[in-house]
Every structure is written in C-alpha cells, then in structure tokens.
Design a protein around this motif. Structure first.
Motif, mmCIF file in Angstrom:
data_model
loop_
_atom_site.group_PDB
_atom_site.id
_atom_site.type_symbol
_atom_site.label_atom_id
_atom_site.label_comp_id
_atom_site.label_asym_id
_atom_site.label_seq_id
_atom_site.Cartn_x
_atom_site.Cartn_y
_atom_site.Cartn_z
ATOM 1 N N VAL A 191 0.903 -1.187 -0.056
ATOM 2 C CA VAL A 191 0.052 -0.149 -0.094
ATOM 3 C C VAL A 191 0.970 1.360 0.113
ATOM 4 C CG1 VAL A 191 -1.661 1.436 1.526
ATOM 5 C CG2 VAL A 191 -1.931 -1.091 1.042
ATOM 6 N N GLY A 192 0.607 2.278 -0.801
ATOM 7 C CA GLY A 192 1.208 3.546 -0.998
ATOM 8 C C GLY A 192 2.265 3.419 -2.048
ATOM 9 N N THR A 193 2.225 2.282 -2.713
ATOM 10 C CA THR A 193 3.156 2.183 -3.773
ATOM 11 C C THR A 193 2.464 1.673 -5.144
ATOM 12 O OG1 THR A 193 4.020 -0.140 -3.713
ATOM 13 C CG2 THR A 193 5.015 1.410 -2.252
ATOM 14 N N ASP A 194 2.905 1.745 -6.183
ATOM 15 C CA ASP A 194 2.651 1.084 -7.392
ATOM 16 C C ASP A 194 3.162 -0.224 -7.682
ATOM 17 O OD1 ASP A 194 4.978 1.886 -8.245
ATOM 18 O OD2 ASP A 194 4.301 3.373 -9.752
ATOM 19 N N ARG A 195 3.776 -0.736 -6.902
ATOM 20 C CA ARG A 195 4.546 -2.058 -7.041
ATOM 21 C C ARG A 195 3.414 -3.266 -7.095
ATOM 22 N NH1 ARG A 195 7.012 -6.186 -3.734
ATOM 23 N NH2 ARG A 195 6.224 -4.964 -1.680
ATOM 24 N N GLU A 196 3.312 -3.824 -8.242
ATOM 25 C CA GLU A 196 2.348 -4.813 -8.615
ATOM 26 C C GLU A 196 2.829 -6.400 -8.043
ATOM 27 O OE1 GLU A 196 2.406 -5.540 -12.804
ATOM 28 O OE2 GLU A 196 1.766 -3.521 -13.422
ATOM 29 N N ARG A 197 1.709 -6.979 -7.846
ATOM 30 C CA ARG A 197 1.913 -8.196 -7.200
ATOM 31 C C ARG A 197 2.423 -8.977 -8.445
ATOM 32 N NH1 ARG A 197 -1.975 -10.553 -2.859
ATOM 33 N NH2 ARG A 197 -0.034 -11.896 -2.987
ATOM 34 N N LEU A 198 3.729 -9.858 -8.077
ATOM 35 C CA LEU A 198 4.114 -10.596 -8.970
ATOM 36 C C LEU A 198 4.210 -12.317 -8.555
ATOM 37 C CD1 LEU A 198 7.392 -8.300 -9.434
ATOM 38 C CD2 LEU A 198 5.117 -8.443 -10.975
ATOM 39 N N ALA A 199 4.431 -13.053 -9.796
ATOM 40 C CA ALA A 199 4.343 -14.531 -9.555
ATOM 41 C C ALA A 199 5.303 -14.866 -8.413
ATOM 42 C CB ALA A 199 4.220 -15.228 -10.838
ATOM 43 N N GLN A 200 6.479 -14.220 -8.501
ATOM 44 C CA GLN A 200 7.559 -14.892 -7.575
ATOM 45 C C GLN A 200 7.686 -14.325 -6.188
ATOM 46 O OE1 GLN A 200 8.126 -12.907 -10.347
ATOM 47 N NE2 GLN A 200 9.710 -11.488 -9.951
ATOM 48 N N GLU A 201 6.530 -13.640 -6.040
ATOM 49 C CA GLU A 201 6.518 -13.131 -4.323
ATOM 50 C C GLU A 201 6.100 -14.094 -3.406
ATOM 51 O OE1 GLU A 201 3.853 -9.716 -4.947
ATOM 52 O OE2 GLU A 201 2.120 -11.085 -4.521
ATOM 53 N N GLN A 202 6.539 -14.186 -2.392
ATOM 54 C CA GLN A 202 6.038 -14.853 -1.258
ATOM 55 C C GLN A 202 4.929 -14.379 -0.282
ATOM 56 O OE1 GLN A 202 9.967 -15.547 0.886
ATOM 57 N NE2 GLN A 202 10.809 -16.838 -0.491
ATOM 58 N N PHE A 203 4.269 -15.456 0.349
ATOM 59 C CA PHE A 203 3.359 -14.894 1.262
ATOM 60 C C PHE A 203 3.086 -15.964 2.213
ATOM 61 C CE2 PHE A 203 1.204 -16.418 -2.661
ATOM 62 C CZ PHE A 203 0.491 -17.440 -2.298
ATOM 63 N N ARG A 204 2.604 -15.665 3.240
ATOM 64 C CA ARG A 204 2.093 -16.609 4.350
ATOM 65 C C ARG A 204 0.790 -17.495 3.973
ATOM 66 N NH1 ARG A 204 5.370 -15.441 8.655
ATOM 67 N NH2 ARG A 204 6.081 -13.026 8.629
ATOM 68 N N VAL A 205 0.792 -18.822 3.778
ATOM 69 C CA VAL A 205 -0.118 -19.533 3.333
ATOM 70 C C VAL A 205 -1.055 -20.143 4.433
ATOM 71 C CG1 VAL A 205 1.320 -20.470 1.485
ATOM 72 C CG2 VAL A 205 1.183 -21.907 3.258
ATOM 73 N N GLY A 206 -0.847 -19.672 5.683
ATOM 74 C CA GLY A 206 -1.786 -20.292 6.697
ATOM 75 C C GLY A 206 -2.254 -21.792 6.700
ATOM 76 N N SER A 207 -3.443 -22.122 6.755
ATOM 77 C CA SER A 207 -3.707 -23.602 6.911
ATOM 78 C C SER A 207 -3.423 -24.484 5.589
ATOM 79 C CB SER A 207 -5.153 -23.606 7.305
ATOM 80 O OG SER A 207 -5.304 -23.260 8.536
ATOM 81 N N ILE A 208 -2.844 -24.155 4.559
ATOM 82 C CA ILE A 208 -2.340 -24.851 3.424
ATOM 83 C C ILE A 208 -1.412 -25.764 3.956
ATOM 84 C CG2 ILE A 208 -1.382 -24.934 1.309
ATOM 85 C CD1 ILE A 208 -3.199 -22.494 0.525
ATOM 86 N N THR A 209 -0.699 -25.193 5.003
ATOM 87 C CA THR A 209 0.354 -25.978 5.812
ATOM 88 C C THR A 209 -0.146 -27.378 6.292
ATOM 89 O OG1 THR A 209 1.206 -24.104 6.750
ATOM 90 C CG2 THR A 209 2.067 -25.857 7.709
ATOM 91 N N LYS A 210 -1.556 -27.586 6.680
ATOM 92 C CA LYS A 210 -2.031 -28.655 7.116
ATOM 93 C C LYS A 210 -2.026 -29.878 6.028
ATOM 94 C CE LYS A 210 -5.552 -27.022 9.919
ATOM 95 N NZ LYS A 210 -5.245 -25.339 10.161
#
Length: 355
Positions: free
Chosen positions: A39-58
């Motif tokens: 937020v506050g930037t124009d940085r697009e979301r990209l395919a190589q970016e990491q994120f926390r996946v929560g319960s997919i860990t299960k």
C-alpha cells in the motif's frame, strides 16, 4: 466473468490491496494479478513473491504423516498417547482414545486453541498489534486447548481444530527424531525443488521478494485502517499454519500430490476419502478427508485442496482429482472473513471446461 475481472473487483469493490491467481493445466501456466503488493506504492503483485499460506500447511503435514504410514513407521490408528505419552490427559481428555486418523480428519473433539478467549483477544481484535510478535511452543498451544472440555467424544463429530495439526507436527518429530521443519524440507521441499517455500519457525520477516500483508484488526467498517502486519511471529501456527510459499510452488506441490507422486495409491486414497462436513459447522458445504478438503464448483467440477488464513492473508489451493489442473489464489488482506464467495468464483472460472 474472467479471472482477471474477478481479481480487479476484489480490489475495487472489496478493498483488498491486491490479489493474485495462478492456474496450471498440464504444461500450460497462467498468472494474473490486480492491485498492489504494498500500500502506498505502485508495486504490482508478481508471481515470484512469497506470502504466508496459513492452513495450507496442514496438507503438507498430512502428506508427511501418510508417507510415514506407508513406510510402516506409524499407523493412522495409533493413538496420540502412543507417540506423545501423557500429553493429552485431564479435563475430560484421554490420548488413548484419540488416533492419528482423528487428528488428520478433525474428528478428535479437541478444542481449537485459536478459539480460546485469550487467543482471540491476541490475534482477532485490535490488540493484535501488541501481540503479533508473541512466541509460542507447540506444547503451550496444546495446553491452551486442554484447558477447555472436549467438543465431543473422539470420532463422534467434526470440528475444525488447529490443535489437531499441532499434535500431528509433534508426532512427526517424535516418529522421525527430526524437527518438523527439517522433515518437511527433506521429504517435500527438496524433492519437488520448491526453492521459494519454507517454514517460518522463529523468523519474523520473509526471506525473499514478498507481498506485504494487511489487517483491519477485525473492524468491520469499510473505511477501517489497514495495518501492515507483514512481520510477525508465526510460532502460533507451527504445523497447522507456519508455511511461506508462492503461487507457483503451491501449484507444483498440489499437482504432484494429487498426481500420485508424493504418496502411494493406498495412502492417497485414504487422504482423498471425503466425508461431508455437518451442516451448520465451519466449512459447511465442503467435505474433508485427511488434511485435504473438497467441494463442488458451480460449473460442476469437484476440486480438492485446502484454504489458508493467517494474519494479513487469505489463500486457496485446489485442483482436479488427478492434479492435471490446479489453481492458487491469494489476497494480501484478512477481512471479509473469509472471502468464501470470492475464491470459489475464481476457481469456477479456472475450472470451467472451456477455461
């Protein structure tokens, strides 16, 4: 409506900072995004970016348990008491009556520690900002659950409980003599070359290029301030929600799992033996197997996978029964809890026969 249009609407109409989706079909790959990674930037979301996946860990946790079952290291009908003696005891609990199968299918009756009043105050209220770096051991999380009476007798009901997979992670450690993180690395991440996927453990920052994650601290007003909660201590997730990954790595994992390349046929069949979730309970309308769920899309396709929520993120990972087509989607905001209409809408567009 196309996936791209749905992604755009998630940003413009539902106020998410950004949304991504990836679809893999055989050798073909499609990726789309809307909004921004910060937020506050124009940085697009990209395919190589990491994120926390929560319960997919299960699903990763259940896969390892089933691998160990295939190798006769353990049995799904082993009791929790056998592997974790003395841990589940008192206040109406008896580890001799709860099996590993009960844990993986959410039929243990163990109270979800995440629904404890103090945990809700820490993580699902405006007090989150003061507690997002709290650190936990798995045993402490189990102790919170045991302070509550069981929801039902083992095997006699269904209640989605993160406690089940904390215990599953501890059983993996006891059965292998290794840390949960090392086992996931050795058995899944390295063989599949999931180089952007790892377990956070005590790391509070993400290692690689990543999206920022935002929370409105459960405030329901549309104009509530979204706080940057990218950095946090995820030890309250452990084997139930600690994983960090990318859309591409998640798609590879589920495709290989459903395609039969991580589990022998007998164990994969066990994982995919689905029982409808009772009406009026969490995931009503879905079915649940062993660390994997399924539901039918409006287009008529039944998909198999898991959803995931952790502070600042919602994700869905689902594929066809044979793993030939897989779709992943994520929003970097944790409101509209959960966006159970938005994600199936994306999946329906991805799995329509003409897609």
């Amino acid at each position: 409506m196309t996936i791209t249009q749905i992604l755009d609407r998630a940003v413009t109409e539902q106020g998410f900072p950004g949304m991504v989706a990836e679809v893999r079909d055989g050798g073909q790959r499609w990726f789309g995004s809307a909004g921004v990674a910060e937020v506050g930037t124009d940085r697009e979301r990209l395919a190589q970016e990491q994120f926390r996946v929560g319960s997919i860990t299960k699903t990763f946790t259940a896969t390892v348990i089933l691998q160990l079952a295939a190798e006769y290291v353990l049995s799904l009908d082993d009791t929790v008491e056998k592997w974790l003696p003395g841990l589940i005891r008192g206040n109406g609990h008896d580890g001799n009556r709860i099996t590993i199968r009960h844990l993986l299918s959410h039929r243990s009756g163990l109270f979800a520690f995440t629904l404890d009043e103090d945990m809700l105050r820490r993580y699902s209220s405006p007090e989150l900002l003061a507690h997002r770096f709290d650190r936990w051991t798995p045993e402490e999380l189990v102790k919170i659950s045991l302070a509550h009476k069981p929801d039902f007798e083992p095997g006699q009901g269904f209640a989605y409980s993160n406690t089940n997979f904390v215990l599953s992670g501890l059983i993996i450690e006891r059965a292998t003599g290794m840390t949960y993180n090392d086992v996931i690395e050795l058995r899944i991440l390295r063989p599949l070359k999931l180089t952007s996927t790892y377990l956070a453990n005590r790391e509070t920052e993400l290692r690689g290029p990543h999206t920022h994650s935002y929370s409105r601290l459960t405030l329901q007003e549309a104009d509530a301030l979204a706080h940057d909660v990218t950095e946090l201590d995820a030890t309250y997730g452990f084997a139930t929600g600690e994983l960090i990954s990318t859309t591409g790595d998640l798609a590879v994992f589920l495709g290989e799992l459903l395609g039969g390349r991580l589990l022998p046929p007998a164990q994969l069949d066990e994982m995919l033996t689905m029982t409808p979730v009772p009406d009026g309970t969490w995931l009503d309308g879905y079915s649940y197997g062993l660390g994997l769920s399924s539901f039918e899309l409006p287009c008529g396709t039944t998909v198999f996978g898991h959803g995931g929520m952790i502070t600042g993120n919602w994700s869905y990972l689902y594929g066809t029964r044979d793993g030939s087509r897989v779709a992943v989607t994520n929003v970097n905001g944790d409101w509209n809890c959960p966006p159970l209409d938005l994600f199936p809408e994306v999946l329906d567009a991805a799995f329509r026969p003409a897609a």
